[in-house]
Motif scaffolding. Sequence first.
Motif, PDB file in Angstrom:
ATOM      1  N   ASN A 102       1.409  -1.399  -0.039  1.00 50.69           N
ATOM      2  CA  ASN A 102      -0.219  -0.018  -0.201  1.00 50.69           C
ATOM      3  C   ASN A 102       0.896   1.207  -0.215  1.00 50.69           C
ATOM      4  O   ASN A 102       0.347   1.796  -0.722  1.00 50.69           O
ATOM      5  CB  ASN A 102      -0.395   0.049   1.333  1.00 50.69           C
ATOM      6  N   HIS A 103       1.984   1.266   0.724  1.00 54.25           N
ATOM      7  CA  HIS A 103       2.482   2.199   0.658  1.00 54.25           C
ATOM      8  C   HIS A 103       3.340   2.907  -0.755  1.00 54.25           C
ATOM      9  O   HIS A 103       3.353   3.945  -1.165  1.00 54.25           O
ATOM     10  CB  HIS A 103       3.576   2.065   1.815  1.00 54.25           C
ATOM     11  N   LEU A 113       3.070   5.822  -6.182  1.00 50.19           N
ATOM     12  CA  LEU A 113       3.044   6.318  -7.528  1.00 50.19           C
ATOM     13  C   LEU A 113       2.278   7.554  -8.517  1.00 50.19           C
ATOM     14  O   LEU A 113       0.779   7.738  -7.805  1.00 50.19           O
ATOM     15  CB  LEU A 113       2.373   4.444  -8.459  1.00 50.19           C
ATOM     16  N   PRO A 114       2.695   7.880  -9.009  1.00 50.25           N
ATOM     17  CA  PRO A 114       2.006   9.262  -9.466  1.00 50.25           C
ATOM     18  C   PRO A 114       0.301   8.884 -10.992  1.00 50.25           C
ATOM     19  O   PRO A 114       0.495   9.695 -12.218  1.00 50.25           O
ATOM     20  CB  PRO A 114       2.742  10.058 -10.815  1.00 50.25           C
ATOM     21  N   ALA A 174      -8.066   4.588  -9.864  1.00 55.28           N
ATOM     22  CA  ALA A 174      -7.060   3.641 -10.190  1.00 55.28           C
ATOM     23  C   ALA A 174      -5.845   2.740  -9.880  1.00 55.28           C
ATOM     24  O   ALA A 174      -6.320   1.443  -9.681  1.00 55.28           O
ATOM     25  CB  ALA A 174      -5.977   4.659 -11.747  1.00 55.28           C
ATOM     26  N   LYS A 175      -5.306   3.704  -8.752  1.00 55.35           N
ATOM     27  CA  LYS A 175      -5.170   3.275  -7.221  1.00 55.35           C
ATOM     28  C   LYS A 175      -6.050   2.261  -6.248  1.00 55.35           C
ATOM     29  O   LYS A 175      -5.410   1.437  -5.968  1.00 55.35           O
ATOM     30  CB  LYS A 175      -4.364   3.844  -6.683  1.00 55.35           C
ATOM     31  N   VAL A 176      -7.243   2.334  -6.389  1.00 55.23           N
ATOM     32  CA  VAL A 176      -7.895   2.162  -6.011  1.00 55.23           C
ATOM     33  C   VAL A 176      -8.428   0.807  -6.320  1.00 55.23           C
ATOM     34  O   VAL A 176      -7.959  -0.330  -5.674  1.00 55.23           O
ATOM     35  CB  VAL A 176      -8.544   2.964  -5.581  1.00 55.23           C
ATOM     36  N   LEU A 218      -7.797  -5.085   4.073  1.00 49.48           N
ATOM     37  CA  LEU A 218      -6.737  -4.612   4.171  1.00 49.48           C
ATOM     38  C   LEU A 218      -6.228  -3.583   2.787  1.00 49.48           C
ATOM     39  O   LEU A 218      -5.188  -2.784   2.797  1.00 49.48           O
ATOM     40  CB  LEU A 218      -6.509  -6.055   3.152  1.00 49.48           C
ATOM     41  N   VAL A 219      -7.108  -3.189   2.072  1.00 51.32           N
ATOM     42  CA  VAL A 219      -6.962  -1.548   0.721  1.00 51.32           C
ATOM     43  C   VAL A 219      -6.687  -0.643   2.006  1.00 51.32           C
ATOM     44  O   VAL A 219      -5.838   0.053   1.420  1.00 51.32           O
ATOM     45  CB  VAL A 219      -8.349  -1.357   0.490  1.00 51.32           C
TER      46      VAL A 219
END
Length: 347
Positions: A255-256, A261-262, A267-269, A330-331
Amino acid sequence: MPHPNVSLFQTIRCLCTLQWRLKKQERYFHEHLPPLLTQLSAGQPNAFTEKTVQRIHKYWQLGLHIICNSLYQLSGRQLTESEQQRILLSSIFGPLYDDLFDDQLMSYEQLEAFTWQPEKHVPQSFEEHVVKAVYLELLTLASDREKVMERLHEVFVWQQASLKQLSPDVGEAALYEITYKKSYYSILFSYSILDHYPATAIRHMLYPMAGLLQLTNDAFDVYKDVCNGIYTLPNLYRNFDKLQQHFMTDVALFNHYLEQLPFERFAKVFYSTTMHALHGMGCMALEQLKANTHGVTSMAELAALSRKALVCDMDSLGQKIKWVKEVRRLVNYRQPVHAAVAAVAAL
């Protein structure tokens, strides 16, 4: 600034979208695989068995949805038709390459030589014929032939190291390293056949992710591995408090790295939910093993337990509800990861 919390609704929406995409892509597999298998088996005395096709399907699902397409979507890319073909070819290559090791169809010296000079290899079996044909095709289609060969050699190195898992004398530290690096380099091989190889910052994220995927697989396969005499962290050492702590540290580490990331937040979720959909199952499997193996002091006692006790059944409604909640946990999971970051950066 604290990371915004992902709601249960967002988690369910992402999981439903993922399920829809999985079903949508099945048509591609069933249309494109049969003619490819016919082409590869032409002129050969043997053919692909139903069991092998099922294994190819599992490799393809993991390679396409979890490994390749998910990372492309995270970075705003789309797989080309050629890349989809390469993923399908790789899904044929993967299980048969494993068989060359597991069934000792080729010596380790032959396998290593094959990695660097596949054109010179003279197949002595149906499996070797297919592996050679597919590997040569992948090398032709990939944008960086040398990188594909380098990544496959690393897969070879850690496949060979994983043979230590056939001995109960394998050390816990060695078992952790084998578990993680075997999975990590297999994933990097999957990316090496594509047009866009992940940058260093992404590869840092992939290391804990790869280990978590393999730990999840090992947690689900305890019954099978015990029957086959394969020693893994969940079945040999059975220190589930330590294993769960390690698991959650790597969830936080993944997760860190993802946060750094840019890319767009949604999109990251979605990417995080996709990965933790599997990791969540791993958490549930470890928790069940911890409860059902309490007091077990040997592999013999573990082998005496029933399949029901060792295999985490995900089919019931209650388990599915628990899984969705676990994915969301976890997310959103965070903890300090400074030492773990330094260890990954040293790879």
